[in-house]
Design an enzyme around this catalytic site. Sequence first.
Site, short mmCIF file in Angstrom:
data_model
loop_
_atom_site.label_atom_id
_atom_site.label_comp_id
_atom_site.label_asym_id
_atom_site.label_seq_id
_atom_site.Cartn_x
_atom_site.Cartn_y
_atom_site.Cartn_z
N TYR A 38 0.85 -1.20 0.00
CA TYR A 38 0.00 0.00 0.00
C TYR A 38 0.88 1.25 0.00
CZ TYR A 38 -3.95 3.02 1.21
OH TYR A 38 -4.92 4.00 1.20
N LYS A 45 1.15 3.90 -3.10
CA LYS A 45 0.66 5.26 -2.93
C LYS A 45 1.77 6.30 -3.09
CE LYS A 45 -3.72 4.43 -2.31
NZ LYS A 45 -4.80 5.02 -3.10
N1 LIG Z 1 -10.46 4.87 4.02
C1 LIG Z 1 -9.38 5.54 4.34
O1 LIG Z 1 -9.17 5.81 5.53
C2 LIG Z 1 -8.40 5.99 3.29
C3 LIG Z 1 -7.32 6.78 3.67
C4 LIG Z 1 -6.42 7.24 2.71
C5 LIG Z 1 -6.63 6.93 1.38
N2 LIG Z 1 -7.70 6.15 1.01
C6 LIG Z 1 -7.84 5.83 -0.42
O2 LIG Z 1 -9.13 6.22 -0.86
C7 LIG Z 1 -9.58 5.31 -1.87
C8 LIG Z 1 -10.93 4.73 -1.48
O3 LIG Z 1 -10.85 4.14 -0.21
P1 LIG Z 1 -12.14 3.57 0.58
O4 LIG Z 1 -11.83 3.65 2.02
O5 LIG Z 1 -13.37 4.20 0.05
O6 LIG Z 1 -12.05 2.03 0.17
P2 LIG Z 1 -13.17 1.00 -0.28
O7 LIG Z 1 -12.58 -0.35 -0.14
O8 LIG Z 1 -14.46 1.29 0.41
O9 LIG Z 1 -13.34 1.35 -1.82
C9 LIG Z 1 -12.45 0.92 -2.80
C10 LIG Z 1 -13.24 0.58 -4.04
O10 LIG Z 1 -12.35 0.19 -5.09
C11 LIG Z 1 -12.96 -0.89 -5.77
N3 LIG Z 1 -11.96 -1.68 -6.49
C12 LIG Z 1 -11.02 -2.50 -5.97
N4 LIG Z 1 -10.34 -3.12 -6.95
C13 LIG Z 1 -10.85 -2.66 -8.11
C14 LIG Z 1 -10.55 -2.94 -9.49
N5 LIG Z 1 -9.62 -3.83 -9.83
N6 LIG Z 1 -11.26 -2.29 -10.43
C15 LIG Z 1 -12.25 -1.39 -10.08
N7 LIG Z 1 -12.57 -1.12 -8.81
C16 LIG Z 1 -11.87 -1.74 -7.83
C17 LIG Z 1 -13.64 -1.70 -4.66
O11 LIG Z 1 -14.61 -2.60 -5.16
C18 LIG Z 1 -14.22 -0.59 -3.81
O12 LIG Z 1 -15.51 -0.22 -4.22
C19 LIG Z 1 -8.50 4.25 -2.02
O13 LIG Z 1 -7.65 4.60 -3.11
C20 LIG Z 1 -7.74 4.36 -0.71
O14 LIG Z 1 -6.42 3.93 -0.82
C21 LIG Z 1 -8.57 5.68 1.94
#
Ligand SMILES: NC(=O)c1ccc[n+]([C@@H]2O[C@H](COP(=O)([O-])OP(=O)(O)OC[C@H]3O[C@@H](n4cnc5c(N)ncnc54)[C@H](O)[C@@H]3O)[C@@H](O)[C@H]2O)c1
Length: 267
Positions: free
Chosen positions: A156, A160
Amino acid sequence: MNRLTGKTAIVTGTSPNIGGGIAEGLAREGARVACVDVVADNARQCAEWIRRQGGEAAGIVCDVTDEPQVEAMVAEVGRSFGGVDVLVNNAGILGGMSVLEMPLERWQRQIGVNLTGTFLCTKHVGRLMVKQGRGGSIIVIVSTAGHQGQPGNIAYCTSKSGLLNFTRAAAMDLAAHRIRVNSLTPTATDAEEGLERAVAWGRARAERRGGLLAFKRMVPMGQLPSPRHYASAAVFLASDEAEMITGMDLRVDAGAIAKYWPWVPNP
Ligand SMILES: NC(=O)c1ccc[n+]([C@@H]2O[C@H](COP(=O)([O-])OP(=O)(O)OC[C@H]3O[C@@H](n4cnc5c(N)ncnc54)[C@H](O)[C@@H]3O)[C@@H](O)[C@H]2O)c1
């Protein structure tokens, strides 16, 4: 509420959490939104919710690591919505393991979705935007874990931080075409809004899971951001108000990365 009127946006990874929040925020500003996810319910329910609120949206199932699927998805959005103006590369796989434990297959899948998926979507949306000749805005969702070494999260963190410089390099490739590429850095996110959005989409309310780390104690503003805070930043980067901004990272992290590391702001 009309900063994106007339524009079409693709948002990848539209779960009820961050991608769903960003898709909703863009739609509220008048954008037509393609909600793209490998999980059919995430694509479909996000688009249905936007339409129920009076917006224009389509749900498209696509695995962002599969180039023919990405090409077909971009072509479909271009055809049905009259082009693409905004891409939000948000699909990602969170969580992980340490460098000592990480199996090669899991490493490859996480790097594949987070890094290669963003490359493929940017490549094909970028090509369409160049052909259209009307510029565009591409947004890459990073994480504070891309700025720092987090233990137990090797793929990860690697993917990132790779995206931070992917953003700068892609911004250089596309600058002459008036296609701006910027990243947006979220951090540990307050879970409540995503849980509520899932219920609004017709799902059962999930249990709130307690985290291992005392994020709220450590973050300078004493409050974790919610998806709507990322959505406001994405709207700005997508809009013409950001017309001279490219190759930049916009952190929406309540001060987390700027913090002097030994300081505990909320003991
Ligand atoms: N939640 C947090 O605290 C947090 C913090 C920093 C960054 N982020 C980033 O924000 C983004 C969203 O995070 P989230 O918490 O909503 O996660 P989440 O798991 O709820 O959403 C991720 C989505 O990506 C989709 N996905 C995964 N593989 C895929 C593929 N091969 N093709 C198409 N879609 C695919 C999943 O089905 C899911 O709907 C991510 O990039 C994550 O790294 C999240």
